[in-house]
Design a protein around this motif. Structure first.
Motif, PDB file in Angstrom:
ATOM      1  N   GLU A 270       6.761  30.405  32.750  1.00  0.00           N
ATOM      2  CA  GLU A 270       7.528  30.992  33.846  1.00  0.00           C
ATOM      3  C   GLU A 270       8.983  30.572  33.718  1.00  0.00           C
ATOM      4  N   ARG A 271       9.862  31.402  34.272  1.00  0.00           N
ATOM      5  CA  ARG A 271      11.309  31.171  34.191  1.00  0.00           C
ATOM      6  C   ARG A 271      11.746  30.388  35.422  1.00  0.00           C
ATOM      7  N   THR A 272      12.232  29.154  35.237  1.00  0.00           N
ATOM      8  CA  THR A 272      12.583  28.308  36.372  1.00  0.00           C
ATOM      9  C   THR A 272      13.812  27.463  36.069  1.00  0.00           C
ATOM     10  N   VAL A 273      14.372  26.895  37.156  1.00  0.00           N
ATOM     11  CA  VAL A 273      15.400  25.867  37.048  1.00  0.00           C
ATOM     12  C   VAL A 273      14.731  24.549  37.421  1.00  0.00           C
ATOM     13  N   ILE A 274      14.824  23.565  36.531  1.00  0.00           N
ATOM     14  CA  ILE A 274      14.165  22.281  36.771  1.00  0.00           C
ATOM     15  C   ILE A 274      15.197  21.290  37.294  1.00  0.00           C
ATOM     16  N   LEU A 275      14.928  20.712  38.463  1.00  0.00           N
ATOM     17  CA  LEU A 275      15.828  19.757  39.091  1.00  0.00           C
ATOM     18  C   LEU A 275      15.057  18.506  39.479  1.00  0.00           C
ATOM     19  N   PRO A 276      15.742  17.350  39.545  1.00  0.00           N
ATOM     20  CA  PRO A 276      15.063  16.152  40.048  1.00  0.00           C
ATOM     21  C   PRO A 276      14.730  16.307  41.523  1.00  0.00           C
ATOM     22  N   TRP A 277      13.688  15.576  41.973  1.00  0.00           N
ATOM     23  CA  TRP A 277      13.245  15.722  43.358  1.00  0.00           C
ATOM     24  C   TRP A 277      14.340  15.358  44.350  1.00  0.00           C
ATOM     25  N   SER A 278      15.289  14.492  43.929  1.00  0.00           N
ATOM     26  CA  SER A 278      16.358  14.076  44.838  1.00  0.00           C
ATOM     27  C   SER A 278      17.325  15.206  45.164  1.00  0.00           C
ATOM     28  N   SER A 279      17.215  16.331  44.442  1.00  0.00           N
ATOM     29  CA  SER A 279      18.073  17.487  44.736  1.00  0.00           C
ATOM     30  C   SER A 279      17.643  18.202  46.009  1.00  0.00           C
ATOM     31  N   LEU A 280      16.403  18.030  46.383  1.00  0.00           N
ATOM     32  CA  LEU A 280      15.836  18.861  47.444  1.00  0.00           C
ATOM     33  C   LEU A 280      16.307  18.429  48.823  1.00  0.00           C
ATOM     34  N   SER A 281      16.765  19.409  49.583  1.00  0.00           N
ATOM     35  CA  SER A 281      17.115  19.219  50.988  1.00  0.00           C
ATOM     36  C   SER A 281      16.403  20.322  51.762  1.00  0.00           C
ATOM     37  N   SER A 282      16.858  20.601  52.980  1.00  0.00           N
ATOM     38  CA  SER A 282      16.219  21.664  53.743  1.00  0.00           C
ATOM     39  C   SER A 282      17.192  22.225  54.766  1.00  0.00           C
ATOM     40  N   THR A 283      16.935  23.460  55.149  1.00  0.00           N
ATOM     41  CA  THR A 283      17.671  24.112  56.224  1.00  0.00           C
ATOM     42  C   THR A 283      16.749  25.119  56.882  1.00  0.00           C
ATOM     43  N   ASP A 284      16.730  25.124  58.194  1.00  0.00           N
ATOM     44  CA  ASP A 284      15.813  25.991  58.954  1.00  0.00           C
ATOM     45  C   ASP A 284      14.368  25.772  58.512  1.00  0.00           C
ATOM     46  N   ASN A 285      14.050  24.510  58.217  1.00  0.00           N
ATOM     47  CA  ASN A 285      12.693  24.133  57.800  1.00  0.00           C
ATOM     48  C   ASN A 285      12.261  24.795  56.498  1.00  0.00           C
ATOM     49  N   GLU A 286      13.227  25.167  55.684  1.00  0.00           N
ATOM     50  CA  GLU A 286      12.936  25.755  54.386  1.00  0.00           C
ATOM     51  C   GLU A 286      13.654  24.965  53.306  1.00  0.00           C
ATOM     52  N   PRO A 287      13.109  24.963  52.060  1.00  0.00           N
ATOM     53  CA  PRO A 287      13.753  24.207  50.980  1.00  0.00           C
ATOM     54  C   PRO A 287      15.165  24.703  50.711  1.00  0.00           C
ATOM     55  N   ALA A 288      16.033  23.767  50.376  1.00  0.00           N
ATOM     56  CA  ALA A 288      17.420  24.119  50.072  1.00  0.00           C
ATOM     57  C   ALA A 288      18.011  23.067  49.145  1.00  0.00           C
ATOM     58  N   VAL A 289      19.125  23.415  48.484  1.00  0.00           N
ATOM     59  CA  VAL A 289      19.871  22.464  47.647  1.00  0.00           C
ATOM     60  C   VAL A 289      21.356  22.605  47.960  1.00  0.00           C
ATOM     61  N   TRP A 290      22.118  21.545  47.653  1.00  0.00           N
ATOM     62  CA  TRP A 290      23.573  21.573  47.814  1.00  0.00           C
ATOM     63  C   TRP A 290      24.198  22.144  46.549  1.00  0.00           C
ATOM     64  N   VAL A 291      25.041  23.184  46.731  1.00  0.00           N
ATOM     65  CA  VAL A 291      25.723  23.838  45.622  1.00  0.00           C
ATOM     66  C   VAL A 291      27.216  23.552  45.733  1.00  0.00           C
ATOM     67  N   VAL A 292      27.842  23.182  44.611  1.00  0.00           N
ATOM     68  CA  VAL A 292      29.268  22.849  44.594  1.00  0.00           C
ATOM     69  C   VAL A 292      30.067  24.053  44.110  1.00  0.00           C
ATOM     70  N   ASP A 293      31.067  24.454  44.913  1.00  0.00           N
ATOM     71  CA  ASP A 293      31.975  25.532  44.507  1.00  0.00           C
ATOM     72  C   ASP A 293      32.908  24.977  43.436  1.00  0.00           C
ATOM     73  N   THR A 294      32.930  25.596  42.273  1.00  0.00           N
ATOM     74  CA  THR A 294      33.725  25.071  41.156  1.00  0.00           C
ATOM     75  C   THR A 294      35.219  25.199  41.389  1.00  0.00           C
ATOM     76  N   GLN A 295      35.647  26.085  42.297  1.00  0.00           N
ATOM     77  CA  GLN A 295      37.079  26.248  42.574  1.00  0.00           C
ATOM     78  C   GLN A 295      37.557  25.251  43.616  1.00  0.00           C
TER      79      GLN A 295
END
Length: 348
Positions: A270-295
């Motif tokens: 399967e096609r996936t992005v593999i991240l360490p478990w410490s990446s995982l956060s949540s919002t509205d009781n759903e899984p989420a991650v923090w994304v950094v704007d490169t600009q």
């Protein structure tokens, strides 16, 4: 937040607040083939329950759990006193019926000779013939009862019906058992299965093939291949698991009954992005991650779809694009819009 001040030489130069430093990695979609590892034990393909066919008190038990037995080997005996008495009575009945038949046969022969000379009546002859037939029937019945008595006496001896290993003992000396009541369970020699208890959620139609690698937990070098043979249609109400059986192909000698084994199977890629478990956060009781704007270097929280949770890492199925910068450590201190300095790490 910028800070300004006035010194001896005029306004102090503005200085910026240090950026928060977080660890991060680039999102990269990869082809990943998950592996399912199970822990179970070796079991016989077939089990036999052994029981007496007659009621009686166990007088002798000759084998115990773990003993290897061969077909026809005596496992236990019942007290045969009642059966021997029945056998003696049956033998006496045969002897008595045989004597009566002999007398009836002689009487019939005599009546036949007299009838041919006219010295007796047809009625007397018919009566002698009837007595002979009754005696013959009584002897046949007595012989049948004798055969039954001999069989019943023989059934006070319990024998193994196949070669195998005793896995369970349910009766002891002195215990009264009923016909059909299990006394021993035997795991038959021959084909072997690896048996696993698997949580239902781990079973999937996405398994890649039906062959599993199997190895001894105590010695991983002892390994072979198991073929998926059976998935139980019912769920164990206590553990919530499903029994899965793999037929072991050419089981090594070390894989004895009850030996702990592990089995591994692969799912379809399967096609996936593999991240360490410490990446995982949540919002509205759903899984989420923090994304950094490169600009702007500002962070934002984005919902994602998690395909699988594994030890120390998560597999993201949807929600990320290749090249995006994902915070992998320090997310608990972030809030939307906060600017950060990232320390990029290589993806696993």
């Amino acid at each position: 937040m910028a800070v300004f001040g006035i010194g001896l030489f005029g306004p102090l130069a503005a200085f910026a607040e240090p950026l928060a430093i977080v660890k991060a990695q680039k999102a990269v979609h990869v082809d990943y083939t998950p592996e399912l590892v199970l822990v179970g034990e070796v079991d016989a393909r077939y089990h036999n329950d052994i029981a007496f066919r007659v009621t009686g008190r166990v007088s002798e038990r000759l084998v115990g759990v773990g003993d290897h037995v061969t077909k026809g080997q005596i496992l236990a005996r019942l007290d045969p006193q009642q059966q021997k008495a029945d056998l003696d009575a049956a033998r006496a009945s045969v002897a008595s019926s045989s004597a009566i038949l002999t007398n009836a046969s002689l009487s019939l022969d005599r009546q036949k000779a007299l009838l041919s000379k006219g010295f007796t009546t047809r009625s007397d002859y018919d009566s002698a013939e009837q007595d002979f037939r009754v005696a013959q029937g009584n002897l046949d019945g007595a012989k049948a009862r004798l055969a039954d008595a001999e069989k019943t006496l023989d059934e006070t001896i319990l024998r193994a019906d196949e070669d195998g290993v005793i896995t369970e003992r349910s009766a002891e000396v002195g215990q009264v058992v009923q016909p059909g009541e299990k006394v021993f369970a035997i795991a038959r020699d021959g084909e072997r299965d690896a048996v696993f208890q698997v949580f239902e959620g781990l079973l999937s139609d996405d398994l890649e093939g039906s062959d599993f690698s199997i190895w001894l937990q105590s010695d991983p070098d002892v390994k072979t291949v198991g073929h998926l043979r059976e998935i139980s249609p019912t769920i164990d109400p206590v553990t919530g698991s499903v029994k899965v059986k793999l037929s072991i192909q050419n089981p090594p000698a070390e894989m004895t009954l009850g030996a702990p084994v592990a089995g591994a199977a692969r799912f379809r890629s399967e096609r996936t992005v593999i991240l360490p478990w410490s990446s995982l956060s949540s919002t509205d009781n759903e899984p989420a991650v923090w994304v950094v704007d490169t600009q702007s270097q500002a962070v934002s929280l984005r919902k994602v779809t998690v395909a699988r949770y594994e030890n120390n890492r998560i597999l993201i199925e949807d929600g990320l694009e290749d090249g995006e910068i994902i915070v992998t450590a320090g997310g608990q201190y972030l809030y939307p819009g906060l600017k950060v300095e990232t320390v990029l790490q290589e993806a696993e």
